[in-house]
Design a protein around this motif. Structure first.
Motif, mmCIF file in Angstrom:
data_model
loop_
_atom_site.group_PDB
_atom_site.id
_atom_site.type_symbol
_atom_site.label_atom_id
_atom_site.label_comp_id
_atom_site.label_asym_id
_atom_site.label_seq_id
_atom_site.Cartn_x
_atom_site.Cartn_y
_atom_site.Cartn_z
ATOM 1 N N ALA A 2 -87.349 22.355 37.138
ATOM 2 C CA ALA A 2 -86.279 21.368 37.102
ATOM 3 C C ALA A 2 -85.544 21.283 38.438
ATOM 4 O O ALA A 2 -85.656 22.163 39.285
ATOM 5 N N HIS A 3 -84.783 20.206 38.604
ATOM 6 C CA HIS A 3 -83.921 20.028 39.774
ATOM 7 C C HIS A 3 -82.492 19.888 39.253
ATOM 8 O O HIS A 3 -82.016 18.783 38.970
ATOM 9 N N PRO A 4 -81.793 21.009 39.115
ATOM 10 C CA PRO A 4 -80.504 21.000 38.408
ATOM 11 C C PRO A 4 -79.346 20.493 39.252
ATOM 12 O O PRO A 4 -79.390 20.462 40.487
ATOM 13 N N LEU A 5 -78.307 20.099 38.525
ATOM 14 C CA LEU A 5 -77.019 19.761 39.114
ATOM 15 C C LEU A 5 -75.967 20.714 38.551
ATOM 16 O O LEU A 5 -76.092 21.178 37.412
ATOM 17 N N GLN A 6 -74.950 20.969 39.325
ATOM 18 C CA GLN A 6 -73.772 21.687 38.815
ATOM 19 C C GLN A 6 -72.621 20.689 38.782
ATOM 20 O O GLN A 6 -72.232 20.145 39.813
ATOM 21 N N ILE A 7 -72.110 20.435 37.568
ATOM 22 C CA ILE A 7 -71.075 19.429 37.410
ATOM 23 C C ILE A 7 -70.012 19.901 36.415
ATOM 24 O O ILE A 7 -70.209 20.877 35.691
ATOM 25 N N ARG A 8 -68.902 19.186 36.393
ATOM 26 C CA ARG A 8 -67.926 19.328 35.317
ATOM 27 C C ARG A 8 -68.317 18.319 34.229
ATOM 28 O O ARG A 8 -68.294 17.110 34.452
ATOM 29 N N ALA A 9 -68.719 18.833 33.096
ATOM 30 C CA ALA A 9 -69.158 17.984 31.988
ATOM 31 C C ALA A 9 -68.040 17.856 30.967
ATOM 32 O O ALA A 9 -67.388 18.847 30.614
ATOM 33 N N GLU A 10 -67.833 16.644 30.468
ATOM 34 C CA GLU A 10 -66.791 16.398 29.474
ATOM 35 C C GLU A 10 -67.340 16.615 28.072
ATOM 36 O O GLU A 10 -68.427 16.135 27.732
ATOM 37 N N ILE A 11 -66.603 17.332 27.242
ATOM 38 C CA ILE A 11 -66.979 17.514 25.845
ATOM 39 C C ILE A 11 -66.583 16.261 25.065
ATOM 40 O O ILE A 11 -65.407 15.917 24.963
ATOM 41 N N LEU A 12 -67.596 15.565 24.534
ATOM 42 C CA LEU A 12 -67.352 14.357 23.754
ATOM 43 C C LEU A 12 -67.180 14.651 22.270
ATOM 44 O O LEU A 12 -66.448 13.954 21.569
ATOM 45 N N ASP A 13 -67.879 15.693 21.797
ATOM 46 C CA ASP A 13 -67.802 15.999 20.370
ATOM 47 C C ASP A 13 -68.411 17.366 20.111
ATOM 48 O O ASP A 13 -69.318 17.808 20.835
ATOM 49 N N ILE A 14 -67.901 18.046 19.092
ATOM 50 C CA ILE A 14 -68.501 19.275 18.579
ATOM 51 C C ILE A 14 -68.645 19.083 17.074
ATOM 52 O O ILE A 14 -67.644 18.960 16.358
ATOM 53 N N SER A 91 -63.298 19.936 29.619
ATOM 54 C CA SER A 91 -64.471 19.938 30.493
ATOM 55 C C SER A 91 -64.960 21.360 30.683
ATOM 56 O O SER A 91 -64.196 22.328 30.518
ATOM 57 N N LEU A 92 -66.218 21.476 31.009
ATOM 58 C CA LEU A 92 -66.788 22.790 31.283
ATOM 59 C C LEU A 92 -67.742 22.693 32.459
ATOM 60 O O LEU A 92 -68.254 21.627 32.798
ATOM 61 N N ASP A 93 -67.982 23.839 33.068
ATOM 62 C CA ASP A 93 -68.859 23.925 34.225
ATOM 63 C C ASP A 93 -70.298 24.067 33.724
ATOM 64 O O ASP A 93 -70.639 25.048 33.076
ATOM 65 N N LEU A 94 -71.116 23.079 34.034
ATOM 66 C CA LEU A 94 -72.482 22.998 33.518
ATOM 67 C C LEU A 94 -73.479 22.997 34.665
ATOM 68 O O LEU A 94 -73.303 22.285 35.653
ATOM 69 N N VAL A 95 -74.536 23.801 34.538
ATOM 70 C CA VAL A 95 -75.678 23.724 35.452
ATOM 71 C C VAL A 95 -76.892 23.333 34.608
ATOM 72 O O VAL A 95 -77.268 24.053 33.678
ATOM 73 N N ALA A 96 -77.492 22.180 34.933
ATOM 74 C CA ALA A 96 -78.611 21.687 34.132
ATOM 75 C C ALA A 96 -79.298 20.535 34.873
ATOM 76 O O ALA A 96 -78.679 19.893 35.712
ATOM 77 N N PRO A 97 -80.567 20.265 34.529
ATOM 78 C CA PRO A 97 -81.430 21.064 33.665
ATOM 79 C C PRO A 97 -82.037 22.229 34.437
ATOM 80 O O PRO A 97 -82.216 22.148 35.653
ATOM 81 N N LEU A 98 -82.361 23.276 33.720
ATOM 82 C CA LEU A 98 -82.917 24.478 34.314
ATOM 83 C C LEU A 98 -84.262 24.817 33.672
ATOM 84 O O LEU A 98 -84.550 24.432 32.540
ATOM 85 N N GLY A 99 -85.071 25.575 34.420
ATOM 86 C CA GLY A 99 -86.314 26.099 33.887
ATOM 87 C C GLY A 99 -87.507 25.173 34.045
ATOM 88 O O GLY A 99 -87.429 24.105 34.648
ATOM 89 N N THR A 100 -88.612 25.632 33.500
ATOM 90 C CA THR A 100 -89.862 24.873 33.485
ATOM 91 C C THR A 100 -90.087 24.341 32.084
ATOM 92 O O THR A 100 -90.071 25.105 31.114
ATOM 93 N N ALA A 101 -90.279 23.036 31.958
ATOM 94 C CA ALA A 101 -90.405 22.378 30.661
ATOM 95 C C ALA A 101 -91.805 22.582 30.076
ATOM 96 O O ALA A 101 -92.707 23.130 30.727
ATOM 97 N N PHE A 102 -91.986 22.134 28.836
ATOM 98 C CA PHE A 102 -93.313 22.108 28.241
ATOM 99 C C PHE A 102 -94.220 21.205 29.070
ATOM 100 O O PHE A 102 -93.764 20.198 29.635
ATOM 101 N N PRO A 103 -95.515 21.515 29.133
ATOM 102 C CA PRO A 103 -96.441 20.601 29.807
ATOM 103 C C PRO A 103 -96.386 19.222 29.156
ATOM 104 O O PRO A 103 -96.307 19.110 27.931
ATOM 105 N N GLN A 104 -96.419 18.197 29.962
ATOM 106 C CA GLN A 104 -96.351 16.842 29.431
ATOM 107 C C GLN A 104 -97.679 16.453 28.785
ATOM 108 O O GLN A 104 -98.726 16.483 29.445
ATOM 109 N N PRO A 105 -97.670 16.111 27.492
ATOM 110 C CA PRO A 105 -98.923 15.738 26.820
ATOM 111 C C PRO A 105 -99.447 14.403 27.336
ATOM 112 O O PRO A 105 -98.680 13.520 27.695
#
Length: 283
Positions: A2-14, A91-105
């Motif tokens: 992945a190519h992640p971003l670090q941002i302040r993400a707003e909580i819209l709903d829980i 808001s919370l401090d979010l780093v995403a997306p991270l890791g290696t995803a499933f192989p694309q079918p």
């Protein structure tokens, strides 16, 4: 990767989901980068908190048009409790997306998806993608109790081939997801099995899928301290394409692996034939 971003993400709903909660975030720029199997790392407790380590969660959904991502969270301890006590608009401090995803079918694949508890969260976007490409899917969703199942209704919207298992028999078949797995593979003619859940489950699923002659891909649930490949706390022994076994990082090279390459029996050890083991003093 992945190519992640670090941002302040707003909580819209829980939103409560049985024993879990869905945390919906507005995360500009993140959603368009997400692929099934990626995860997010969230800072909890604020800038003055003693909880220094981020918490890692599989990304359940990503909507590039709405610029939102959703996480499925189970309250385990202080960090997740703090997160779930947040309010809309926080808001919370979010780093995403991270890791290696499933192989694309590619093409019209027939696949079986196996989820343990809320571990099934990252499987649904991939299943929807396969259906959209003209393929077919089936699900086995399991948990310790009926309350701890996740995604049964969503699975049934995609396919009639849905099996539910619970350890205590409170919903569906009494037993673990591996109980009907071999028959389910045969019943739908699965060409691949995708799974996410506890490590013991992934090991068993891989063994059965391999015995049935189908590919096994799994998203591991390994504890991560940093989530970005620095601390090396989440390493697993994995056989590379060159046949050499190495420690690889679940947070970078994973969390999605070809299950047959993970040395399940050696997790938690340093195998003597592992590349670099001699330098570690292993004999």
């Amino acid at each position: 990767m992945a190519h992640p971003l670090q941002i302040r993400a707003e909580i819209l709903d829980i939103t409560p989901l049985g024993a879990y909660s869905r945390v919906l975030l507005r995360a500009p720029g993140v959603a368009s980068r997400v692929r099934p199997g990626h995860f997010a790392a969230v800072a909890v407790g604020g800038g003055d908190s003693s909880m220094l380590l981020r918490r890692a969660f599989s990304i359940h959904r990503a909507d590039p048009e709405q610029e939102t991502v959703s996480l499925v969270v189970a309250e385990h301890g202080r960090g997740t409790r703090e997160l779930l006590r947040s309010r809309r608009g926080d808001s919370l401090d979010l780093v995403a997306p991270l890791g290696t995803a499933f192989p694309q079918p590619v093409g019209a694949l027939t696949a079986l998806f196996v989820g343990g508890g809320y571990g099934g969260a990252p499987l649904f976007p991939l299943a929807e993608q396969i259906v959209a490409q003209g393929g077919a899917v089936g699900f086995i969703l399991g948990a310790s109790t009926g309350e701890r199942l996740f995604g049964v209704d969503s699975a049934r919207k995609l396919t009639p081939d849905v099996l539910v298992t619970t350890d205590d028999g409170s919903s569906g078949i009494k037993g673990q997801v591996t109980l009907p797995l071999a028959e389910a593979v045969k019943a739908i003619g699965a060409e691949a099995v995708y799974s996410c859940g506890p490590m013991a489950m992934l090991r068993a699923v891989t063994g059965i899928a391999t015995a049935e002659g189908v590919r096994s891909f799994c998203a591991v649930e390994e504890a991560m301290a940093c989530g970005v490949g620095v601390c090396m706390s989440c390493v697993l022994p994995v056989v590379g394409e060159d046949g050499v076994s190495r420690f690889v990082r679940s947070c970078v090279e994973g969390p999605c692996f070809d299950g047959t390459r993970v040395r399940w029996d050696d997790i938690g050890t340093v195998p003597a034939d592992l590349y670099g083991a001699a330098a570690m003093g292993v004999r």
